[in-house]
Design an enzyme around this catalytic site. Sequence first.
Site, PDB file in Angstrom:
ATOM      1  NE  ARG A 274      50.302 -39.755 -41.525  1.00 45.50           N
ATOM      2  CZ  ARG A 274      51.085 -39.218 -40.601  1.00 45.50           C
ATOM      3  NH1 ARG A 274      51.640 -39.993 -39.678  1.00 45.50           N
ATOM      4  NH2 ARG A 274      51.326 -37.930 -40.575  1.00 45.50           N
TER       5      ARG A 274
ATOM      6  CB  ILE B  24      65.554 -51.953 -28.623  1.00 50.12           C
ATOM      7  CG1 ILE B  24      65.160 -53.213 -27.856  1.00 50.12           C
ATOM      8  CG2 ILE B  24      65.785 -52.287 -30.072  1.00 50.12           C
ATOM      9  CD1 ILE B  24      66.268 -54.236 -27.714  1.00 50.12           C
TER      10      ILE B  24
ATOM     11  CG  LEU C   2      41.533 -45.985 -39.873  1.00 51.83           C
ATOM     12  CD1 LEU C   2      40.082 -45.821 -39.427  1.00 51.83           C
ATOM     13  CD2 LEU C   2      41.703 -47.284 -40.666  1.00 51.83           C
TER      14      LEU C   2
ATOM     15  CG  ASP D  24      68.433 -52.107 -34.369  1.00 48.24           C
ATOM     16  OD1 ASP D  24      69.006 -52.772 -33.503  1.00 48.24           O
ATOM     17  OD2 ASP D  24      67.917 -50.998 -34.143  1.00 48.24           O
TER      18      ASP D  24
ATOM     19  NE  ARG E  75      55.924 -47.416 -36.266  1.00 50.75           N
ATOM     20  CZ  ARG E  75      56.762 -46.409 -36.470  1.00 50.75           C
ATOM     21  NH1 ARG E  75      56.308 -45.175 -36.489  1.00 50.75           N
ATOM     22  NH2 ARG E  75      58.050 -46.626 -36.631  1.00 50.75           N
TER      23      ARG E  75
ATOM     24  CG  HIS F   5      66.166 -55.452 -31.898  1.00 46.72           C
ATOM     25  ND1 HIS F   5      65.723 -56.182 -30.824  1.00 46.72           N
ATOM     26  CD2 HIS F   5      65.062 -54.879 -32.454  1.00 46.72           C
ATOM     27  CE1 HIS F   5      64.403 -56.059 -30.738  1.00 46.72           C
ATOM     28  NE2 HIS F   5      63.978 -55.286 -31.712  1.00 46.72           N
TER      29      HIS F   5
ATOM     30  CB  CYS G  16      60.590 -53.292 -30.273  1.00 53.05           C
ATOM     31  SG  CYS G  16      60.944 -52.844 -31.989  1.00 53.05           S
TER      32      CYS G  16
ATOM     33  CG  HIS H  81      54.828 -53.443 -30.762  1.00 52.98           C
ATOM     34  ND1 HIS H  81      56.066 -53.955 -30.478  1.00 52.98           N
ATOM     35  CD2 HIS H  81      54.939 -52.821 -31.953  1.00 52.98           C
ATOM     36  CE1 HIS H  81      56.900 -53.659 -31.471  1.00 52.98           C
ATOM     37  NE2 HIS H  81      56.232 -52.974 -32.382  1.00 52.98           N
TER      38      HIS H  81
END
Length: 793
Positions: A23, A470, A25, A638, A554, A680, A765, A733
Amino acid sequence: MAVTNPHLPTATILGYPRIGRRRELKRAVESFWAGRTTADELEATARDLRLTTARRLVDLGLDAGNAAVPGSFSYYDQVLDAVALLGAVPDRFAGLTADGGRLPLSAYFTVARGEGDNAPLEMTKWFDTNYHYLVPEIGPDTPIGFVDDRAVREFTELAQPADGGQAVVTRPAFVGPVTFLLLSKPADGSPEGFRPLDRLDDVVAAYADLLRALAAAGAPWVQLDEPALVTDLLDVPFDEVADAVRRAYATLATELSPGADGVAAERPAILVTAPYGDLRSEAGDGLALLAGTDVEAIAIDLVRGAAPTGPVPGLETKTLVAGAIDGHNIWRADLDARLTLLEGLGAELGAEAVAVGTSTSLLHVPHDVADEPRLDADLKSWLAFADQKVAEVVTLATGLTEGRAAVADRLAESTAAVRSRAAAPGVVVPAVRERTAALTAADVERAPYAQRAAAQQARLNLPPLPTTTIGSFPQTSEIRSTRAAWVRGELSDADYTAAMRAEIASTVALQEELGLDVLVHGEPERNDMVQYFAEQLDGFATTVNGWVQSYGSRCVRPPILWGDVSRPAPLTVEWTAYAASLTSRPVKGMLTGPVTILAWSFVRDDLALGDTADQVALALRDEVTDLEAAGIGVVQVDEPALRELLPLRRSAHPGYLDWSVRSFRLSTAGADIATQVHTHLCYSEFGQVIGAIDGLDADVTSVEAARSRMEIVPELADAGYGRGIGPGVYDIHSPRVPSVQEVTDLVELAAKSIDPRLVWVNPDCGLKTRAYAETKESLANLVTAARTVRATL
């Protein structure tokens, strides 16, 4: 201008993971966002990653010299890359552009994440995957042109590497012009009747300039992805899509010369891909459509799509890239069966040549199964991550060109792995199969909603416009470090439990201080909303390094669902019950639903999805029963992925919606009428599944709505939706904090469109990815807004 097809290597892939094996990047991007590193340092990390990736693919057997390696890198999202390429930036970000409309790297991320009062682009799911793309906003006056040559520079840096090492001639890959516009939404202020597709000529003209620039740089091939051709969910008739395709590729493929007989090339050869489904449907024949253009190659999905039969006019001058290796799941292919499918395919269809490829980009799978030290050896032998899939492509291509004898050992190894998997213990568990076989219609029914609502209000005594979240609260570095130390065995079970309880107590106290009406325990013990459950359910395995990009920076590690599923012990009861003991307010038990667990896992392909979903649903049903026994009166199950798995063809919707809705109801229908069941859903086009949302029969449904400015609210009102609904008023987000007035406006809009007695106030969220400072301020504004509107009712 059609010419003799240039050579395309017989083995290729449509894309590769771009986050880095560790990961790299993600870490570089987030460091840049935090101001710890500069744009130049981020660019350097990305450049090293691109070079490493390209050379790795050559080591795995792809041709270094003739565009077998796709140039599919992105800092954030391939659709956002197209926005940047075209300079198609919404007016609210116009001040961030430079150099004739080019977006500097910092501005590129601002468009993705928002800043101040400027909301980011809306985000939704990429076809039927768990990848999220950013939705372009295109109006009649949106600037469109070829303004950013980043892709040309990235091609050159690999073809002429500064380190003097191995050069790799890549195939730059882009979202195709038709798909780009079909996935866009009209910009605010667009006149009635305007559609982004109306700007096709402008977009194609910019793409033509891009192709000229790539040809000048020496690129032999370019890849244009047109997955919009495999779906009929974009509300544009096939005839209009077909007309757009003909117009676009008449300009890009016919009017621009690919070069021949001493004529300089105006463009590279064009490969058009159509991943994620079948090009042929009742609506029309997309393969015949593409074959009728002057592109040099067409890639088709032979995993989600059926192999065509009979000659296809136009293919005689084209290479058919047969997507025989699944780019969307991680099971090892039956190479003998795949090779049988490929043998003779070109002759049957009349293609000039056949190359072997992946069905989709390998963006959706982890890097390397050999990088998984904790997986059972037998299970590992059944799996193929990105690197193994490249090897499978190379094997099939070798078998096609040199004959089966050349790959006999690899075919035999594949066959043995397939047989081993089918016979392994745990793949079939008789007790699990017997329980699902005994289910009846009564197992998915609850009492009428009116009766449930009365019992729940008597128990919970909630005010109008009740507020909640949430589920998850910020996962701080301290929480992650504590959990990691426990996993490594450096922290005792008792110390870990004490640390998590302290975090839960802090979260409960914060929610009481903020004035929320229904609380959550914050989920500090959960690494991921699916992985947490997979680690405790039989039939699953989890990875150490199996990271996959979900959106932006993410990343998630999808579990591997390999066998029949059951619950050996309670999953969440201890933590939820502890939170409930700290407050007199209702506390929600938090579960992930069966459809989402399937959607966000790599699911077995040897059992119908509906049957697997029922197994997961029964495990969750047992958990709901135990939560009720512990005194929990609100349980949220959810299902953010309900829309995600919706088939791309409408004809397949009834079957999917039948089993997906049934599995959710199976997980919740055992609850008492006084237990309030929430669900949700997030980041999808909900209008396509309004009926299914109603069919879930949840007492309260929360949905993403902030980025779309309550787009779903009128749809729910028109559908006569009559149960609790929480349209999100805070976009989690994005790092920006919504003002009290912004949230108030959204709450008022919801309360005016729907019976206010049904409206809940909540974020879009979970808050896992946010920091505590912005979370506290945003939730305080949310509560203030709810109370302001509540006072007017």
